[in-house]
Motif scaffolding. Structure first.
Motif, PDB file in Angstrom:
ATOM      1  N   GLY A 101       0.787  -1.220   0.000  1.00 23.42           N
ATOM      2  CA  GLY A 101       0.000   0.000   0.000  1.00 23.42           C
ATOM      3  C   GLY A 101       0.825   1.280   0.000  1.00 23.42           C
ATOM      4  N   ILE A 102       0.120   2.393  -0.236  1.00 23.39           N
ATOM      5  CA  ILE A 102       0.749   3.711  -0.190  1.00 23.39           C
ATOM      6  C   ILE A 102      -0.043   4.586   0.788  1.00 23.39           C
ATOM      7  CG2 ILE A 102       1.829   3.513  -2.453  1.00 23.39           C
ATOM      8  CD1 ILE A 102      -0.406   5.092  -3.682  1.00 23.39           C
ATOM      9  N   GLU A 103       0.676   5.406   1.561  1.00 24.59           N
ATOM     10  CA  GLU A 103       0.077   6.054   2.738  1.00 24.59           C
ATOM     11  C   GLU A 103       0.564   7.501   2.899  1.00 24.59           C
ATOM     12  OE1 GLU A 103       1.443   3.522   5.960  1.00 24.59           O
ATOM     13  OE2 GLU A 103       0.328   1.790   5.219  1.00 24.59           O
ATOM     14  N   ASP A 104      -0.169   8.267   3.652  1.00 17.55           N
ATOM     15  CA  ASP A 104       0.237   9.545   4.242  1.00 17.55           C
ATOM     16  C   ASP A 104       0.914  10.518   3.264  1.00 17.55           C
ATOM     17  OD1 ASP A 104      -0.682   8.105   6.373  1.00 17.55           O
ATOM     18  OD2 ASP A 104       1.200   8.070   7.480  1.00 17.55           O
ATOM     19  N   PRO A 105       0.195  10.966   2.212  1.00 14.52           N
ATOM     20  CA  PRO A 105       0.816  11.864   1.232  1.00 14.52           C
ATOM     21  C   PRO A 105       1.008  13.290   1.759  1.00 14.52           C
ATOM     22  CG  PRO A 105      -1.512  11.614   0.753  1.00 14.52           C
ATOM     23  CD  PRO A 105      -1.220  10.690   1.904  1.00 14.52           C
ATOM     24  N   ARG A 106       2.093  13.906   1.356  1.00 14.10           N
ATOM     25  CA  ARG A 106       2.296  15.346   1.605  1.00 14.10           C
ATOM     26  C   ARG A 106       2.469  16.013   0.251  1.00 14.10           C
ATOM     27  NH1 ARG A 106       3.505  11.832   6.023  1.00 14.10           N
ATOM     28  NH2 ARG A 106       3.573  13.045   7.937  1.00 14.10           N
ATOM     29  N   ILE A 107       1.726  17.105   0.030  1.00 11.44           N
ATOM     30  CA  ILE A 107       1.725  17.777  -1.280  1.00 11.44           C
ATOM     31  C   ILE A 107       2.484  19.095  -1.175  1.00 11.44           C
ATOM     32  CG2 ILE A 107       0.269  18.820  -3.045  1.00 11.44           C
ATOM     33  CD1 ILE A 107      -2.053  17.084  -1.973  1.00 11.44           C
ATOM     34  N   THR A 108       3.349  19.361  -2.163  1.00  8.74           N
ATOM     35  CA  THR A 108       4.043  20.655  -2.250  1.00  8.74           C
ATOM     36  C   THR A 108       3.874  21.177  -3.668  1.00  8.74           C
ATOM     37  OG1 THR A 108       5.743  19.788  -0.770  1.00  8.74           O
ATOM     38  CG2 THR A 108       6.278  21.792  -1.976  1.00  8.74           C
ATOM     39  N   TYR A 109       3.395  22.402  -3.837  1.00 11.45           N
ATOM     40  CA  TYR A 109       3.376  22.977  -5.187  1.00 11.45           C
ATOM     41  C   TYR A 109       4.754  23.548  -5.482  1.00 11.45           C
ATOM     42  CZ  TYR A 109       2.334  25.439  -9.403  1.00 11.45           C
ATOM     43  OH  TYR A 109       2.380  25.851 -10.712  1.00 11.45           O
ATOM     44  N   VAL A 110       5.314  23.162  -6.633  1.00 14.12           N
ATOM     45  CA  VAL A 110       6.679  23.582  -6.987  1.00 14.12           C
ATOM     46  C   VAL A 110       6.597  24.526  -8.189  1.00 14.12           C
ATOM     47  CG1 VAL A 110       8.979  22.749  -7.592  1.00 14.12           C
ATOM     48  CG2 VAL A 110       7.464  21.305  -6.214  1.00 14.12           C
ATOM     49  N   PRO A 111       6.692  25.839  -7.962  1.00 13.55           N
ATOM     50  CA  PRO A 111       6.518  26.799  -9.068  1.00 13.55           C
ATOM     51  C   PRO A 111       7.489  26.551 -10.217  1.00 13.55           C
ATOM     52  CG  PRO A 111       6.470  27.918  -6.945  1.00 13.55           C
ATOM     53  CD  PRO A 111       6.864  26.499  -6.665  1.00 13.55           C
ATOM     54  N   GLU A 112       8.748  26.197  -9.931  1.00 11.74           N
ATOM     55  CA  GLU A 112       9.730  25.996 -11.009  1.00 11.74           C
ATOM     56  C   GLU A 112       9.268  24.903 -11.992  1.00 11.74           C
ATOM     57  OE1 GLU A 112      13.874  25.290  -9.779  1.00 11.74           O
ATOM     58  OE2 GLU A 112      14.181  24.170 -11.626  1.00 11.74           O
ATOM     59  N   LEU A 113       8.610  23.876 -11.469  1.00 10.55           N
ATOM     60  CA  LEU A 113       8.168  22.759 -12.313  1.00 10.55           C
ATOM     61  C   LEU A 113       6.734  22.943 -12.789  1.00 10.55           C
ATOM     62  CD1 LEU A 113       9.542  19.827 -10.076  1.00 10.55           C
ATOM     63  CD2 LEU A 113      10.662  20.895 -12.057  1.00 10.55           C
TER      64      LEU A 113
END
Ligand code: BMA
Length: 334
Positions: A101-113
């Motif tokens: 399984g995959i768990e506990d995501p953290r999201i970051t918006y990356v302006p450069e990309l």
């Protein structure tokens, strides 16, 4: 004797409430889901271009394995539009490290990309590690596979390069305890220059032996503000509480101030009882247009998603009056 009592009384002030629970809590539970699941908790969060809120929720199915599912809402509180099917599922054929399984995501918006980076726990036969994926729309994902080998979790990418290098905060486990580290990379694939960022305290402290970053750090004019969890082991179970620490903007491994006490803890019924009792576990937040109001989304008792609101300014001033510089702090207390 009376002198002692009066000085004890003087220090027994009421504690300050930094995060206020939303009256609609818990805002998402398994019964809201369009397909059969066990529970939903520990969601990453971000604002989309149109101002709506996206939660990337950890969903545990009825085998016990987790996948991620997106829920979108205009006001970030109710009327969630939940994907009809899982959004990001473990792909064990291509990524065997996701087999459990995959768990506990953290999201970051990356302006450069111009993309969102999602750091999540992939549960392999060798233990939990950190995986990374990029997405523009939370519909298709470019997977990078494991970037930190087991045992490691609680990771997030910083939104921009530091001195030319990408920076990933994560939490490796060792027999000596679980502490927060930061690592650097020229290309998001090869990681090095590992630095210890924040140590678990020891002994009786609320954050002894095991800590981890909770949501991605908040960039403020005074530094990276981190909400972290501390795990207190008790004879019957564990208590997951939240504390604060502030880090240098150009040298994020340098801790400037660390709070002494926790500032948010399981109190409400939905935080105290569930599949895992006494857990508050935020993986994401959004900041309102005033630049100060923070909406903290947290998993409650590994069973539901709840929302609490605070003010970034108040978090910083709380740290000033309830924290210490890590260097001046008496290390014998740790
Ligand atoms: C941690 C993580 C979280 C979970 C918490 C409490 O180790 O695995 O996903 O919410 O334990 O069970």
């Amino acid at each position: 004797m009376s002198v002692v009592i009066s000085s004890v009384k003087a220090t027994m002030k009421q504690y300050e409430t930094l995060f206020h629970r939303h009256p609609a809590n818990p805002i998402l539970t398994g019964s809201d889901w369009p397909y059969s699941i066990n529970s939903v908790f520990n969601a990453g969060a971000t604002l989309l271009q149109d101002g709506s809120t996206l939660l990337l929720c950890r969903v545990e199915d009825r085998r016990g394995l987790s996948h991620l599912c997106a829920a979108r809402s205009r006001n970030g509180v109710d009327d969630w539009q939940i994907d009809r099917e899982p959004t990001l599922v473990p792909n064990a054929d291509q990524f065997p490290e996701e087999v459990w399984g995959i768990e506990d995501p953290r999201i970051t918006y990356v302006p450069e990309l111009k993309k969102f980076a999602v750091a999540y726990t992939s549960y392999s036969r060798g233990g939990p590690g950190v995986s990374l994926a990029l997405t523009e729309d939370f519909r298709s994902f470019e997977r990078f596979g494991v970037v930190m080998v087991p045992d490691d979790k609680d990771a997030a990418l910083l939104p921009r390069r530091i001195n030319g290098f990408w920076a990933l905060i994560h939490r490796p486990m060792t027999p000596l305890g679980a502490h927060v580290w930061i690592s650097y990379s020229p290309d998001l694939r090869h990681w090095g220059s590992h630095k210890l960022m924040l140590e678990a305290r020891r002994g009786a402290w609320w954050d002894a032996n095991k800590i981890g970053m909770s949501p991605p750090p908040i960039e403020t004019s005074r530094g990276w503000l981190m909400i972290y969890h501390g795990v207190r082991r008790t004879p019957s179970s564990s208590i997951y509480r939240l504390g604060l620490a502030l880090f240098d903007i150009q040298q994020p491994e340098k801790c400037l101030i660390r709070g002494d006490s926790w500032m948010f803890a399981p109190e409400a019924e939905y935080e105290r009882r569930g599949d895992v009792q006494d857990v508050v576990f935020p993986c994401g937040y959004t900041v309102a247009t005033d630049g100060d109001t923070i909406n903290l989304y947290y998993g409650a008792a590994d069973s539901s998603i709840a929302l609490a609101r605070g003010s970034i300014r108040s978090l910083l001033s709380w740290l000033d009056s309830n924290g210490h510089s890590e260097h001046s702090c008496d290390r014998r207390h740790k």
